[in-house]
Design an enzyme around this catalytic site. Structure first.
Site, PDB file in Angstrom:
ATOM      1  N   ASP A  26       3.025   5.723  -6.841  1.00 10.20           N
ATOM      2  CA  ASP A  26       4.189   5.561  -5.956  1.00 10.20           C
ATOM      3  C   ASP A  26       5.494   5.423  -6.715  1.00 10.20           C
ATOM      4  O   ASP A  26       6.569   5.668  -6.172  1.00 10.20           O
ATOM      5  CB  ASP A  26       3.978   4.337  -5.063  1.00 10.20           C
ATOM      6  CG  ASP A  26       2.817   4.568  -4.124  1.00 10.20           C
ATOM      7  OD1 ASP A  26       1.799   3.873  -4.243  1.00 10.20           O
ATOM      8  OD2 ASP A  26       2.900   5.515  -3.323  1.00 10.20           O
TER       9      ASP A  26
ATOM     10  N   HIS B  82      -2.144  -1.875  -9.738  1.00 10.39           N
ATOM     11  CA  HIS B  82      -3.102  -1.221  -8.844  1.00 10.39           C
ATOM     12  C   HIS B  82      -4.377  -2.046  -8.787  1.00 10.39           C
ATOM     13  O   HIS B  82      -4.794  -2.628  -9.778  1.00 10.39           O
ATOM     14  CB  HIS B  82      -3.442   0.192  -9.352  1.00 10.39           C
ATOM     15  CG  HIS B  82      -4.060   1.045  -8.294  1.00 10.39           C
ATOM     16  ND1 HIS B  82      -5.401   0.987  -8.014  1.00 10.39           N
ATOM     17  CD2 HIS B  82      -3.521   1.917  -7.422  1.00 10.39           C
ATOM     18  CE1 HIS B  82      -5.660   1.827  -7.019  1.00 10.39           C
ATOM     19  NE2 HIS B  82      -4.543   2.399  -6.645  1.00 10.39           N
TER      20      HIS B  82
ATOM     21  N   HIS C  96       0.853  -1.197   0.000  1.00 13.27           N
ATOM     22  CA  HIS C  96       0.000   0.000   0.000  1.00 13.27           C
ATOM     23  C   HIS C  96       0.886   1.243   0.000  1.00 13.27           C
ATOM     24  O   HIS C  96       1.589   1.502  -0.948  1.00 13.27           O
ATOM     25  CB  HIS C  96      -0.954  -0.077   1.196  1.00 13.27           C
ATOM     26  CG  HIS C  96      -1.973   1.004   1.293  1.00 13.27           C
ATOM     27  ND1 HIS C  96      -2.334   1.826   0.258  1.00 13.27           N
ATOM     28  CD2 HIS C  96      -2.748   1.371   2.354  1.00 13.27           C
ATOM     29  CE1 HIS C  96      -3.281   2.659   0.667  1.00 13.27           C
ATOM     30  NE2 HIS C  96      -3.550   2.412   1.923  1.00 13.27           N
TER      31      HIS C  96
HETATM   32  C1  SDX Z   1      -1.341   2.300  -3.425  1.00 12.38           C
HETATM   33  O1  SDX Z   1      -6.098   1.043  -3.118  1.00 12.38           O
HETATM   34  C2  SDX Z   1      -5.567   2.230  -3.388  1.00 12.38           C
HETATM   35  O2  SDX Z   1      -6.212   3.122  -3.837  1.00 12.38           O
HETATM   36  C3  SDX Z   1      -4.106   2.312  -3.049  1.00 12.38           C
HETATM   37  C4  SDX Z   1      -3.437   3.620  -3.435  1.00 12.38           C
HETATM   38  C5  SDX Z   1      -4.008   4.777  -2.678  1.00 12.38           C
HETATM   39  O3  SDX Z   1      -3.893   5.890  -3.158  1.00 12.38           O
HETATM   40  O4  SDX Z   1      -4.477   4.536  -1.528  1.00 12.38           O
HETATM   41  O5  SDX Z   1      -3.604   3.860  -4.822  1.00 12.38           O
HETATM   42  C6  SDX Z   1      -1.932   3.597  -3.115  1.00 12.38           C
HETATM   43  O6  SDX Z   1      -1.345   1.462  -2.580  1.00 12.38           O
HETATM   44  C7  SDX Z   1      -0.842   2.042  -4.821  1.00 12.38           C
HETATM   45  C8  SDX Z   1      -0.313   0.596  -5.004  1.00 12.38           C
HETATM   46  C9  SDX Z   1       1.098   0.556  -4.419  1.00 12.38           C
HETATM   47  N1  SDX Z   1       1.607  -0.854  -4.361  1.00 12.38           N
HETATM   48  C10 SDX Z   1       2.617  -1.263  -5.111  1.00 12.38           C
HETATM   49  O7  SDX Z   1       3.145  -0.584  -5.996  1.00 12.38           O
HETATM   50  C11 SDX Z   1       3.111  -2.651  -4.762  1.00 12.38           C
HETATM   51  C12 SDX Z   1       3.234  -3.486  -6.045  1.00 12.38           C
HETATM   52  N2  SDX Z   1       1.881  -3.696  -6.581  1.00 12.38           N
HETATM   53  C13 SDX Z   1       1.255  -4.976  -6.247  1.00 12.38           C
HETATM   54  O8  SDX Z   1       1.498  -5.408  -4.942  1.00 12.38           O
HETATM   55  C14 SDX Z   1      -0.197  -5.044  -6.709  1.00 12.38           C
HETATM   56  O9  SDX Z   1      -0.225  -4.565  -7.981  1.00 12.38           O
HETATM   57  C15 SDX Z   1      -1.271  -4.337  -5.906  1.00 12.38           C
HETATM   58  C16 SDX Z   1      -1.254  -4.755  -4.460  1.00 12.38           C
HETATM   59  C17 SDX Z   1      -1.106  -2.872  -6.012  1.00 12.38           C
HETATM   60  C18 SDX Z   1      -2.607  -4.711  -6.541  1.00 12.38           C
HETATM   61  O10 SDX Z   1      -2.757  -6.042  -6.352  1.00 12.38           O
HETATM   62  P1  SDX Z   1      -4.080  -6.799  -6.843  1.00 12.38           P
HETATM   63  O11 SDX Z   1      -5.089  -5.937  -7.468  1.00 12.38           O
HETATM   64  O12 SDX Z   1      -4.532  -7.635  -5.698  1.00 12.38           O
HETATM   65  O13 SDX Z   1      -3.528  -7.576  -8.059  1.00 12.38           O
HETATM   66  P2  SDX Z   1      -3.316  -9.109  -8.057  1.00 12.38           P
HETATM   67  O14 SDX Z   1      -2.484  -9.486  -6.894  1.00 12.38           O
HETATM   68  O15 SDX Z   1      -4.658  -9.742  -8.224  1.00 12.38           O
HETATM   69  O16 SDX Z   1      -2.426  -9.303  -9.384  1.00 12.38           O
HETATM   70  C19 SDX Z   1      -3.009  -9.584 -10.644  1.00 12.38           C
HETATM   71  C20 SDX Z   1      -1.895 -10.213 -11.462  1.00 12.38           C
HETATM   72  C21 SDX Z   1      -1.217 -11.381 -10.728  1.00 12.38           C
HETATM   73  O17 SDX Z   1      -0.673 -12.211 -11.704  1.00 12.38           O
HETATM   74  P3  SDX Z   1      -1.542 -13.522 -12.172  1.00 12.38           P
HETATM   75  O18 SDX Z   1      -1.820 -14.328 -10.894  1.00 12.38           O
HETATM   76  O19 SDX Z   1      -2.805 -12.977 -12.795  1.00 12.38           O
HETATM   77  O20 SDX Z   1      -0.635 -14.259 -13.140  1.00 12.38           O
HETATM   78  O21 SDX Z   1      -0.858  -9.243 -11.664  1.00 12.38           O
HETATM   79  C22 SDX Z   1       0.322  -9.670 -11.019  1.00 12.38           C
HETATM   80  C23 SDX Z   1      -0.067 -10.721 -10.011  1.00 12.38           C
HETATM   81  O22 SDX Z   1       0.994 -11.622  -9.769  1.00 12.38           O
HETATM   82  N3  SDX Z   1       0.892  -8.490 -10.381  1.00 12.38           N
HETATM   83  C24 SDX Z   1       2.192  -8.173 -10.420  1.00 12.38           C
HETATM   84  C25 SDX Z   1       2.283  -6.928  -9.763  1.00 12.38           C
HETATM   85  N4  SDX Z   1       1.063  -6.558  -9.352  1.00 12.38           N
HETATM   86  C26 SDX Z   1       0.209  -7.516  -9.734  1.00 12.38           C
HETATM   87  N5  SDX Z   1       3.275  -8.799 -10.938  1.00 12.38           N
HETATM   88  C27 SDX Z   1       4.472  -8.181 -10.792  1.00 12.38           C
HETATM   89  N6  SDX Z   1       4.639  -6.995 -10.175  1.00 12.38           N
HETATM   90  C28 SDX Z   1       3.576  -6.335  -9.656  1.00 12.38           C
HETATM   91  N7  SDX Z   1       3.735  -5.159  -9.065  1.00 12.38           N
END
Ligand code: SDX
Length: 423
Positions: free
Chosen positions: A363, A305, A264
């Site tokens: 971020d 996201h 997050h």
């Molecule tokens: C913020 O909610 C908000 O509004 C948050 C925020 C705010 O203003 O409050 O916008 C701020 O938290 C932004 C996000 C910051 N986090 C990161 O940058 C950390 C890296 N991102 C991931 O952890 C992830 O993308 C999330 C947590 C942000 C979102 O996760 P989801 O929606 O639960 O996505 P998912 O886990 O279902 O992933 C879908 C697919 C998966 O692959 P498959 O199983 O479909 O093969 O995408 C892949 C995931 O493995 N994936 C990634 C990835 N994010 C998702 N693969 C590699 N790197 C990534 N960053």
């Protein structure tokens, strides 16, 4: 509410469920009556579930739209300052000149913290993470400012919201200077919200911080872009804690705790740590492959996201600001920043990321801008917390002002042992 209904058929029984539509966004099936049928739904992480209704912020993940009280984030970032946006989020309208003058004066009046709170800092080790210190000090505000507070009283809620908005920059900056063993620099009310924070961060009794308008404006945009974002993890935490009637300082301390997580608000700090680990462009391919490897827990920090399934509108604004700051500081050729831009380019051309709509989020760039401003990695999420306090107090106030507000108490699917007796 529309007249449309959803029909649930279970074990031959038909259950009509009303469909609710807001002013924008997808319709939702109102499942509140299901419990009367002894039925419940299962949705860990609230992927498909609305936890509340709210008039504060709207995010359209498909069309990369972010509105604070109906105003597009692009216009707010261009035309407003952070106090305009904080006032808008809390009150529902942008302040006129008189309202802004009164609000600015009110925030100035609350920017100091109770002198005894300074000793709470001293209870921490000098190397404590600023987020740990902020959680502790903000939570301790419950002991200093909560004595005469009634959370059902609109005026009391406004006062505690103003106190939190005004004091978070002071607490955040002091969490950093405490780390360095430097004396606390007190707020200067003539510097504006963003300038005041940078001054408390970087000036010291023997060295005055030289304000740079380009950098101060860039920092102000970071605050505006991070001010609110619907029911993200930390805002949902604040709402859940507040739903029990807990005091606002405990609620905001819980929001800071949730924001600290790397998935997050901790992502900007994690992005810079990741870039430092990648070190140079020749190693980007290795890390892109690790991010794709299901057996490797590594993820590309700053990408992806939960809601935005195309670009994050905030990261587009932050990217422009990032280049402005790097140009202003002649850092565009710095290896770290060149590495970040190379990583972004490669990821955006990779099928895995394109297919999963994994674009740089806010971020990715905000970490780079803060690094360029001289803000240490450990303070990135603290800055995010200062900004998001505007959203947190607005959602808390909206919820506490709703007479239908209920304590949050999700159900579960039990998978443990069936009843048994101690032998
Ligand atoms: C913020 O909610 C908000 O509004 C948050 C925020 C705010 O203003 O409050 O916008 C701020 O938290 C932004 C996000 C910051 N986090 C990161 O940058 C950390 C890296 N991102 C991931 O952890 C992830 O993308 C999330 C947590 C942000 C979102 O996760 P989801 O929606 O639960 O996505 P998912 O886990 O279902 O992933 C879908 C697919 C998966 O692959 P498959 O199983 O479909 O093969 O995408 C892949 C995931 O493995 N994936 C990634 C990835 N994010 C998702 N693969 C590699 N790197 C990534 N960053």
């Amino acid at each position: 509410m529309t007249s449309r209904k959803a029909k649930l058929i279970i074990d031959g029984k038909e259950i009509d469920l009303p469909i609710i539509e807001g002013t924008m966004g997808p319709p939702s099936i109102d499942i509140r009556t299901l419990s009367q049928e002894g039925l419940y739904t299962f949705d860990p992480g609230y992927i498909s579930t609305a936890s509340c209704s709210s008039a504060i912020t709207f995010v359209d993940g498909l069309n990369s739209q972010l509105l604070y009280r109906g105003y597009p984030i692009e216009q707010l970032a261009e035309k407003c300052d952070f106090l305009d946006v904080s006032y808008l989020l809390f009150n529902g309208e942008l302040p006129d000149a008189k309202e802004k003058e009164v609000f600015q004066s009110t925030i100035n009046g609350h920017s100091l913290i109770h002198d005894q709170l300074t000793s709470v800092f001293k209870g921490f080790r000098r190397d404590a993470h600023p987020m740990a210190v902020m959680i502790g000090v903000v939570g301790s505000m419950s002991a200093f400012y909560f004595d005469d507070m009634d959370v059902s009283n609109r005026k009391h809620r406004r006062l505690s919201a103003e106190r939190l908005l005004a004091k978070l920059p002071t607490i955040g900056a002091w969490s950093y200077t405490y780390n360095l063993g430097l004396p606390f620099v007190y707020p200067q009310n003539d510097l504006g919200y963003a300038g005041n924070f940078l001054n408390m961060m970087f000036s010291s009794p023997n060295k005055k911080y030289q304000n740079n308008p380009v950098l101060t404006r860039a920092f102000e945009k970071i605050l505006i872009l991070h001010a609110d974002h619907e029911q993200n993890a930390s805002t949902s935490t604040v709402r859940l804690v507040g739903s029990s009637g807990a005091n606002p300082y405990a609620c905001i301390a819980s929001g800071i705790a949730s924001l600290w997580g790397p998935a997050h608000g901790g992502a900007n700090e994690a992005t810079l740590k990741m870039l430092a680990e990648i070190k140079n462009e020749s190693r980007i391919g290795e890390y892109i492959n690790r991010a794709k490897d299901k057996d490797d827990e590594f993820r590309l920090m700053g990408f992806g996201h939960r809601v935005y399934r195309n670009k994050d509108p905030r990261s587009e604004i932050m990217k422009v600001t990032c280049h402005e700051v790097l140009d202003e500081l002649n850092l565009s050729n710095e290896p770290l920043f060149k590495l970040a831009l190379a990583l972004e380019k490669i990821a955006l051309e990779d099928e895995y990321f394109i297919e999963r709509k994994l674009f740089p989020n806010v971020d990715f760039y905000s970490g780079i801008v803060m690094k360029a401003l001289g803000i240490p990695n450990s303070m990135f999420t603290a800055v995010f917390a200062i900004a998001r306090t505007a959203g947190w107090v607005s959602h808390w106030n909206e919820m506490m002002g709703d007479k239908n507000n209920k304590i949050g108490r999700p159900r579960q699917i039990y998978t443990g042992k069936t009843q048994r007796n101690i032998s």
